[in-house]
Motif scaffolding. Structure first.
Motif, mmCIF file in Angstrom:
data_model
loop_
_atom_site.group_PDB
_atom_site.id
_atom_site.type_symbol
_atom_site.label_atom_id
_atom_site.label_comp_id
_atom_site.label_asym_id
_atom_site.label_seq_id
_atom_site.Cartn_x
_atom_site.Cartn_y
_atom_site.Cartn_z
ATOM 1 N N TYR A 434 0.919 -1.078 -0.069
ATOM 2 C CA TYR A 434 0.127 0.061 -0.167
ATOM 3 C C TYR A 434 0.827 1.279 0.079
ATOM 4 C CZ TYR A 434 -4.123 2.733 0.758
ATOM 5 O OH TYR A 434 -5.484 3.554 0.652
ATOM 6 N N PHE A 435 0.587 2.143 -0.694
ATOM 7 C CA PHE A 435 1.414 3.387 -0.862
ATOM 8 C C PHE A 435 0.797 4.907 -0.505
ATOM 9 C CE2 PHE A 435 2.289 0.155 -4.017
ATOM 10 C CZ PHE A 435 3.795 0.255 -4.035
ATOM 11 N N VAL A 436 1.476 5.685 0.179
ATOM 12 C CA VAL A 436 1.044 6.782 0.868
ATOM 13 C C VAL A 436 1.974 7.870 0.489
ATOM 14 C CG1 VAL A 436 0.480 8.087 2.897
ATOM 15 C CG2 VAL A 436 0.204 5.510 2.925
ATOM 16 N N LEU A 437 1.516 8.806 -0.329
ATOM 17 C CA LEU A 437 1.981 9.889 -1.008
ATOM 18 C C LEU A 437 1.888 11.115 -0.107
ATOM 19 C CD1 LEU A 437 3.599 11.517 -3.226
ATOM 20 C CD2 LEU A 437 1.480 12.014 -4.200
ATOM 21 N N LEU A 438 2.889 11.747 0.546
ATOM 22 C CA LEU A 438 2.981 12.722 1.568
ATOM 23 C C LEU A 438 3.638 13.936 0.754
ATOM 24 C CD1 LEU A 438 2.873 14.126 4.125
ATOM 25 C CD2 LEU A 438 5.212 13.264 4.598
ATOM 26 N N ILE A 439 2.611 14.906 0.468
ATOM 27 C CA ILE A 439 2.907 16.127 -0.408
ATOM 28 C C ILE A 439 3.156 17.247 0.636
ATOM 29 C CG2 ILE A 439 2.349 17.664 -2.197
ATOM 30 C CD1 ILE A 439 0.648 15.356 -3.381
ATOM 31 N N LEU A 440 4.047 17.805 0.530
ATOM 32 C CA LEU A 440 4.417 19.132 1.437
ATOM 33 C C LEU A 440 4.355 20.495 0.546
ATOM 34 C CD1 LEU A 440 7.285 18.090 3.876
ATOM 35 C CD2 LEU A 440 4.791 17.622 4.068
ATOM 36 N N THR A 441 3.338 21.395 0.604
ATOM 37 C CA THR A 441 3.295 22.299 -0.306
ATOM 38 C C THR A 441 2.908 23.776 0.235
ATOM 39 O OG1 THR A 441 1.994 23.024 -2.440
ATOM 40 C CG2 THR A 441 0.918 21.884 -0.825
ATOM 41 N N ASP A 442 3.248 24.842 -0.398
ATOM 42 C CA ASP A 442 2.904 25.975 0.084
ATOM 43 C C ASP A 442 1.820 26.733 -0.521
ATOM 44 O OD1 ASP A 442 3.947 27.194 -2.376
ATOM 45 O OD2 ASP A 442 4.555 28.810 -1.300
ATOM 46 N N GLY A 443 1.365 26.525 -1.743
ATOM 47 C CA GLY A 443 0.726 27.217 -2.530
ATOM 48 C C GLY A 443 -0.599 26.525 -3.153
ATOM 49 N N ILE A 444 -1.178 27.618 -4.164
ATOM 50 C CA ILE A 444 -2.419 27.110 -5.030
ATOM 51 C C ILE A 444 -1.940 26.151 -6.009
ATOM 52 C CG2 ILE A 444 -4.465 27.954 -6.168
ATOM 53 C CD1 ILE A 444 -4.246 30.357 -4.357
ATOM 54 N N ILE A 445 -2.760 25.298 -6.249
ATOM 55 C CA ILE A 445 -2.614 24.376 -7.270
ATOM 56 C C ILE A 445 -2.961 24.997 -8.662
ATOM 57 C CG2 ILE A 445 -3.025 21.905 -8.437
ATOM 58 C CD1 ILE A 445 -4.091 21.168 -5.436
ATOM 59 N N SER A 446 -1.798 24.669 -9.413
ATOM 60 C CA SER A 446 -1.948 25.302 -10.986
ATOM 61 C C SER A 446 -2.541 24.357 -11.790
ATOM 62 C CB SER A 446 -0.687 25.591 -11.270
ATOM 63 O OG SER A 446 0.153 26.495 -10.580
ATOM 64 N N ASP A 447 -2.643 23.142 -11.499
ATOM 65 C CA ASP A 447 -3.184 22.196 -12.632
ATOM 66 C C ASP A 447 -4.441 21.334 -11.930
ATOM 67 O OD1 ASP A 447 -1.604 20.570 -10.898
ATOM 68 O OD2 ASP A 447 -0.972 19.330 -12.207
ATOM 69 N N MET A 448 -5.419 21.938 -11.302
ATOM 70 C CA MET A 448 -6.498 21.587 -10.558
ATOM 71 C C MET A 448 -7.130 20.468 -11.135
ATOM 72 S SD MET A 448 -7.630 21.486 -7.537
ATOM 73 C CE MET A 448 -9.231 21.440 -6.536
ATOM 74 N N GLU A 449 -7.533 20.535 -12.323
ATOM 75 C CA GLU A 449 -8.329 19.566 -13.078
ATOM 76 C C GLU A 449 -7.267 18.085 -13.457
ATOM 77 O OE1 GLU A 449 -11.693 19.638 -13.837
ATOM 78 O OE2 GLU A 449 -11.595 21.354 -12.808
ATOM 79 N N GLN A 450 -6.341 18.308 -13.743
ATOM 80 C CA GLN A 450 -5.369 17.314 -14.005
ATOM 81 C C GLN A 450 -5.125 16.558 -12.601
ATOM 82 O OE1 GLN A 450 -4.796 20.268 -15.095
ATOM 83 N NE2 GLN A 450 -4.472 20.215 -17.431
ATOM 84 N N THR A 451 -4.918 17.229 -11.728
ATOM 85 C CA THR A 451 -4.988 16.791 -10.444
ATOM 86 C C THR A 451 -6.184 15.916 -9.839
ATOM 87 O OG1 THR A 451 -3.365 18.317 -9.623
ATOM 88 C CG2 THR A 451 -4.671 17.162 -7.856
ATOM 89 N N LYS A 452 -7.311 16.588 -10.097
ATOM 90 C CA LYS A 452 -8.637 15.677 -9.532
ATOM 91 C C LYS A 452 -8.702 14.167 -10.493
ATOM 92 C CE LYS A 452 -12.064 18.378 -9.315
ATOM 93 N NZ LYS A 452 -13.121 19.448 -9.751
ATOM 94 N N ALA A 453 -8.186 14.629 -11.774
ATOM 95 C CA ALA A 453 -8.276 13.363 -12.596
ATOM 96 C C ALA A 453 -7.325 12.128 -12.152
ATOM 97 C CB ALA A 453 -8.049 13.654 -14.074
ATOM 98 N N ALA A 454 -6.263 12.709 -11.879
ATOM 99 C CA ALA A 454 -5.098 11.785 -11.286
ATOM 100 C C ALA A 454 -5.564 11.163 -9.811
ATOM 101 C CB ALA A 454 -3.741 12.438 -11.005
ATOM 102 N N ILE A 455 -6.331 12.030 -8.961
ATOM 103 C CA ILE A 455 -6.844 11.410 -7.636
ATOM 104 C C ILE A 455 -7.951 10.367 -7.930
ATOM 105 C CG2 ILE A 455 -7.908 12.038 -5.490
ATOM 106 C CD1 ILE A 455 -6.213 14.531 -5.669
#
Length: 550
Positions: A434-455
């Motif tokens: 099982y895989f857990v992706l930990l994302i540390l970020t400071d800002g607003i997503i630029s590729d929101m639609e692509q990110t939603k599709a990937a999730i």
């Protein structure tokens, strides 16, 4: 939880029930319980004319503090340097917390129950996590090995369906809005509420939908302990009114089908000689199922693999400037390192090989200075693995001094990278990773639609995604990805599971944007608390059962 004596009147539930979904009360039930069976080997002989008389005391450190509290004691075994204790320690297991335990072994030569009276006769060693099967006991100059055997209590789940018939009307106008409250009896004859059913509106004859209760909720699976079930008429404004009560046991509820209980109202029974009952409650059906726990899978060999992705976009600020979120302060770690350290301490315990793929995104990387959204922090594209959290931090320091922060803030590439790894694993080792992706970020997503599709694609794979927001920015878009309220969708396709958990790091800091972490333990708990349920939902949907403990 509400508790009151058997002789007293039931309390008004207006204080604890303010919606038509009282079943949310059950969320306080611990996820898993474990039993710790203790044996000692080769203990020191502290007695002159006989052998030591050992007893083990277990202490638990309160979350976020250094205070040790006594949890329990074994029996005393006389004249034995290799004792196998019968009495076990039972403790709630929480994946998302570092649960520190300490064991002290005493040679008991006095009748006093006070530990300070035996303080000169003990050997002990702290055990930081109770998934360690061997701990060392230290006595002055000698080292002894003690086996700490762990047995998991299986989580049986009991399914019920009830029917109510001819309930009393509480008010002259209209019918009742009935629901049931379950209580278990305590040793002092008081009762403690542990489950609420749904509310059925405007009826004196109702059918409850099938519902389930973990058997441990019935006083840790005691099938013969007295249970009290109370039927109330729900009322938001004036407080809920008692309709009637019946008593039973878990064994009776699960072995007798089509049994009917009379609801008795104590006040009406005392006042009316002709009183019979205030209605009846019948069991339509009940069944017991054994539900595997998160810990069952871990002990059965399922590997949890953590992948780290760090935001290197220019919105973080120039790392040479002290206002930058990536500023390498020689006197204290920056916010990225603080967050990674707090969460990574838990992640590391469950990652079998302790090797973390660590990626960066949103930077221009040497030697060609092209923009990359999934570059390895250690500079090795064929081997992005770092040894433990310390290795990830070292690779992060290396990268922050060699790349140029740029942009935009694209999440989709690192998510798709994780999706590719998970797909390969699902084909080669189904149900074993099982895989857990930990994302540390400071800002607003630029590729929101692509990110939603990937999730949405990742939601059908053995993947969870944890996003920690660093800095003072607004993170409204992150809340949309965290599908707690509305299931995430993309291009007409809904995510199979809710796999994203988001927390803003600033909520765990002291004064100032670079303040100290007030509670690293609380941060880790809030970040990771949804992961076991996400994991179990995937395993259940795919029909994967845990293997026998390795």
């Amino acid at each position: 939880m509400a508790a009151y004596s058997q002789a007293s009147a039931p309390p008004p539930y207006s204080e604890v029930l303010t919606s038509t979904n009282p079943t949310s009360f059950t969320s306080s039930i611990p996820a898993t319980q474990v039993e710790l069976h203790v044996s000692c080997r080769n203990l020191a002989d502290l007695d002159v004319f006989s052998k030591s008389d050992p007893m083990v005391v277990m202490f638990v450190q309160a979350l976020g503090t250094k205070e040790w509290r006594e949890h329990g004691r074994t029996e005393v075994i006389m004249n034995n340097l290799n004792p196998d204790f019968v009495k076990k320690f039972t403790i709630n297991y929480f994946f998302e917390e570092v649960q520190k335990l300490k064991f002290q072994v005493y040679d008991i030569d006095k009748k006093s129950a006070r530990l300070q009276d035996h303080v000169s006769d003990y050997i002990y060693k702290e055990c930081h996590d109770f998934d360690n099967y061997h701990i060392l006991l230290i006595n002055h100059y000698k080292v002894y090995k003690e086996s700490l055997l762990i047995n998991i209590i299986c989580d049986d789940v009991v399914f019920f369906q009830f029917r109510g018939h001819k309930l009393d009307k509480i008010f002259f106008f209209g019918k009742s809005d009935p629901f049931l409250v379950f209580f278990f009896s305590n040793e002092d004859n008081s009762f403690t509420a542990f489950f609420f059913t749904e509310v059925i509106k405007n009826t004196l004859n109702f059918f409850l939908k099938e519902f389930s209760i973990p058997s441990r909720a019935f006083f840790f699976g005691d099938y013969d302990r007295l249970i009290r079930v109370e039927c109330y008429d729900w009322d938001f404004f004036l407080g809920h009114d008692l309709i009637g009560i019946f008593s039973t046991t878990l064994r009776e509820l699960t072995t007798n089908t089509n049994i009917t209980f009379e609801l008795i109202h104590p006040g009406k029974k005392a006042k009316k000689k002709s009183y019979k009952n205030s209605g009846t409650i019948s069991i339509l059906h009940s069944k017991i199922e054994q539900q595997p726990t998160f810990l069952d899978y871990i002990r059965g060999g399922v590997q949890i693999n953590f992948i780290v992705a760090i935001d290197f976009t220019a919105s973080n600020g120039d790392p040479r400037n002290s206002n930058s979120l990536h500023y390498l302060n020689p006197y204290e770690p920056n916010l990225y390192v603080k967050a990674l350290t707090s969460v990574g301490a838990i992640c590391e315990d469950y990652d079998t090989d302790k090797m973390f793929p660590a990626l960066g995104f949103g930077a221009r990387i040497p030697p060609n200075w092209t923009i990359s959204h999934e570059f390895p922090l250690n500079g090795l594209p064929q081997n992005p693995f770092c040894d433990r959290v310390e290795g990830v931090i070292a690779a992060y320091f290396q990268s922050i001094q060699s790349v140029q922060l740029y942009g935009p803030t694209n999440f989709a590439p690192v998510i798709r990278k994780t999706v590719g790894i998970a797909k390969h694993s699902e084909h080669q080792k189904p149900g074993q990773e099982y895989f857990v992706l930990l994302i540390l970020t400071d800002g607003i997503i630029s590729d929101m639609e692509q990110t939603k599709a990937a999730i949405v694609e990742a939601a059908s794979l053995p993947v969870s995604i944890i996003i920690v927001g660093i800095g003072p920015a607004e993170f409204d878009a992150m809340e949309e990805l965290d599908g707690d309220t509305v299931r995430l969708s993309s291009r007409g396709r809904y995510a199979e599971r809710d796999i994203v958990q988001f927390v803003p790091f600033r909520d765990y800091l002291g004064k100032g944007s670079t303040g100290n972490v007030l509670s690293g333990a609380r941060l880790a708990k809030d970040v990771l608390e949804e992961l076991p349920d996400q994991f179990l939902e995937y395993m259940k949907k795919r029909g994967f059962k845990p293997h026998q403990p390795q």
